[in-house]
Design an enzyme around this catalytic site. Structure first.
Site, PDB file in Angstrom:
ATOM      1  N   SER A   1       0.830  -1.195   0.000  1.00  0.00           N
ATOM      2  CA  SER A   1       0.000   0.000   0.000  1.00  0.00           C
ATOM      3  C   SER A   1       0.875   1.259   0.000  1.00  0.00           C
ATOM      4  O   SER A   1       1.707   1.438  -0.889  1.00  0.00           O
ATOM      5  CB  SER A   1      -0.944  -0.032   1.198  1.00  0.00           C
ATOM      6  OG  SER A   1      -1.928   0.957   1.105  1.00  0.00           O
TER       7      SER A   1
ATOM      8  N   GLU B   1      -9.777  -4.500  -5.766  1.00  0.00           N
ATOM      9  CA  GLU B   1      -9.340  -3.384  -4.932  1.00  0.00           C
ATOM     10  C   GLU B   1      -9.439  -2.063  -5.677  1.00  0.00           C
ATOM     11  O   GLU B   1      -9.365  -2.009  -6.909  1.00  0.00           O
ATOM     12  CB  GLU B   1      -7.914  -3.603  -4.420  1.00  0.00           C
ATOM     13  CG  GLU B   1      -6.816  -3.542  -5.449  1.00  0.00           C
ATOM     14  CD  GLU B   1      -5.439  -3.517  -4.784  1.00  0.00           C
ATOM     15  OE1 GLU B   1      -5.184  -2.589  -3.990  1.00  0.00           O
ATOM     16  OE2 GLU B   1      -4.632  -4.428  -5.033  1.00  0.00           O
TER      17      GLU B   1
ATOM     18  N   HIS C   1      -7.581  -5.118  -1.384  1.00  0.00           N
ATOM     19  CA  HIS C   1      -6.346  -4.394  -1.112  1.00  0.00           C
ATOM     20  C   HIS C   1      -5.497  -5.131  -0.076  1.00  0.00           C
ATOM     21  O   HIS C   1      -5.981  -5.517   0.985  1.00  0.00           O
ATOM     22  CB  HIS C   1      -6.693  -2.992  -0.615  1.00  0.00           C
ATOM     23  CG  HIS C   1      -5.513  -2.095  -0.420  1.00  0.00           C
ATOM     24  ND1 HIS C   1      -4.670  -1.748  -1.442  1.00  0.00           N
ATOM     25  CD2 HIS C   1      -5.035  -1.469   0.693  1.00  0.00           C
ATOM     26  CE1 HIS C   1      -3.730  -0.937  -0.979  1.00  0.00           C
ATOM     27  NE2 HIS C   1      -3.920  -0.764   0.313  1.00  0.00           N
TER      28      HIS C   1
END
Length: 517
Positions: A303, A402, A432
């Protein structure tokens, strides 16, 4: 502007595309989207400083971020209302799951309920502040599993390193007193192997009378060691190395490598480029202080940490520093303008909420602060806007459910066009940073793929170069840092175990290989 990247979705549970060149033929093999359409999409990310892409969802960069307002006693009913709302949504999702089936065909009940809990959560941001969310993120240990790794916390000082470029000003302010921390994570079997090798080296040095040169030539391992520098995600204002052990432990295990997870400074207390400065400091500590060759280092992150790892590579390249051997990026956040269509098309599936402009929990505003307009498309903040030429080989993993799916896909294509060797994997129905959820088959496959990527990468390089183990000095530094009194055993979910490091034996079989313990 059309964003036809929804065509990327669908297919096998894990799909990958390896490319060594930037030809249109390669792009057409990787995707159903014509190369001309991809080129048109990438036109809006050619360079920083251009106008924002037409579908940017970041809002007005000049909008001032609201401050968190604590709830008064008479407002506590809002927590009850929120709980009632989510309870009704969970009941509805549960009934729908059993009657109509899951929202995604491969989802189990766990993923269905998790998606329901996180849906539209950003609309209720007034119920929490950053401190509360950080506290909740620190709660772990819900999945009891056997002791599986050792963790050693480390604190180190940040000296001046004569850094160049955007970090020169920040480096000049260092006086050697500021400290950073992190932790070494070593999988159980890797720990067993290291213990045997360290004891063998000690005996060898005693036999050779402390002759370091002779010991170096004899003790040099035949295998090529890797050291992973891991940068955790959390939207730049959440999480820590401890919260991400569900990723760092299996990554260390599958790569049979020592992993250092950095606890970099978080926003809003530290704005951009402060976290990048910390990442650069950790990298040079491995290279300069611990004497680990850059080619032995693999950068990894998820991320926001994936975007930060990519920014670290770009900074090193831009300023003439040695680059690491490769990068493993898991659902990297590389476009802070949030311009891609999957932010809308996958919002009903993913666990990442849409940031609200001006909200006190908006991660972009927290990270960039009053300099949002200045840095929003800066390549070290939004790497998708940067030049990707000359970067080391990359493994880029994402989920097709995601919200970051499309920007991850564009990143892989842009890097391929720039001549970077890229392996792009899109996992069906995955959300995600799905690697965090050990009950998912996609998570297990992702770690196996990471092992395969590193083995192929190293095998290719070792075809033309002599395999390099870590130098004896590097091994000694690592041993002194990892095998200490503060080293503790943790379970596979990252929580402390009652076991001690001495409880992990390291016996070998007759052929010198490790047996099961």
């Amino acid at each position: 502007m059309a964003w036809p990247l929804s065509l990327f979705s669908g297919g096998d549970a894990a799909r990958s595309a390896d490319s060594e060149s930037g030809s249109d033929r390669d792009l057409e093999q990787q995707s159903e989207v014509p190369s001309s359409a991809v080129t048109e999409l990438l036109r809006h990310f050619e360079a920083p400083g251009l106008a924002l892409p037409p579908s940017a969802r970041v809002g007005d960069p000049k909008l001032k971020q609201r401050e968190s307002q604590p709830l008064r006693l008479w407002q506590l009913w809002r927590y009850g209302a929120f709980a009632a709302l989510k309870a009704s949504e969970l009941v509805t999702a549960l009934l729908s799951y059993h009657i109509r089936g899951p929202p995604k065909k491969s989802w189990g009940i766990e993923m269905t309920l998790l998606s329901c809990i996180m849906r539209d959560i950003s609309r209720h941001s007034q119920l929490a502040d950053i401190a509360m969310i950080r506290m909740l993120m620190g709660i772990s240990g819900l999945v009891p599993v056997p002791s599986d790794a050792v963790v050693t916390p480390v604190t180190f000082r940040v000296p001046k390193r004569a850094l160049r470029g955007i970090l020169a000003e920040f480096d000049a302010q260092e006086d050697g007193t500021r400290e950073l921390s992190g932790e070494w994570v070593v999988g159980r079997r890797t720990w067993q192997r290291l213990q045997r090798e360290w004891q063998h080296t000690k005996k060898l040095k005693l036999k050779l009378g402390q002759d370091t040169t002779a010991a170096e030539s004899v003790a040099q391992p035949k295998r090529k060691e890797r050291v992973i520098l891991y940068l955790h995600g959390g939207a730049y204002y959440l999480s820590s190395p401890a919260t991400h052990r569900l990723i760092t432990i299996p990554l260390s295990k599958h790569l049979d490598a020592r992993l250092f997870a950095l606890d970099y400074r978080l926003a809003p207390e530290t704005r951009f480029p402060g976290p990048l400065h910390d990442a650069v400091s950790a990298y040079f500590r491995l290279v300069d202080d611990l004497h680990i060759s850059p080619e032995n280092i693999i950068l990894s992150g998820d991320s926001a940490g994936g975007g930060l790892a990519l920014a670290l590579m770009m900074y090193l390249r831009d300023n003439g520093y040695p680059l690491p051997g490769g990068g493993i990026l898991m659902s990297p956040w590389v476009d802070l303008t949030m311009s891609c269509d999957s932010w809308d098309s996958n919002a009903k599936y993913d666990v990442v909420p849409m940031p609200q402009p001006g909200d006190h929990l908006n991660p972009v505003a927290c990270y960039l602060g009053e300099d949002m307009e200045k840095y929003l498309t800066h390549p070290y903040a939004s790497p998708l806007f940067g030049d990707l030429k000359g970067l080391p080989p990359l493994l880029v993993q994402g989920g097709d459910a995601e919200v970051l799916r499309d920007e991850i896909t564009l990143l892989a294509h842009k890097a391929t066009l720039a001549g970077v060797k890229v392996r792009h994997e899109l996992y069906e129905d995955a959300i995600h940073v799905f690697q965090t959820f050990p009950f998912l088959d996609q998570a297990r496959q992702a770690f196996l793929s990471a092992r395969e990527f590193v083995r192929e990468l190293l095998a290719e390089r070792e075809g033309t170069e002599k395999p390099l183990g870590l130098q004896l000095s590097a091994e000694e530094h690592l041993e002194n840092e990892i095998d200490t009194e503060s080293t503790r055993v943790v379970r596979g979910d990252g929580t402390d175990s009652s076991a001690k490091k001495t409880d992990i034996p390291f016996k070998t079989s007759k052929n010198g290989h490790y047996g099961h313990t």
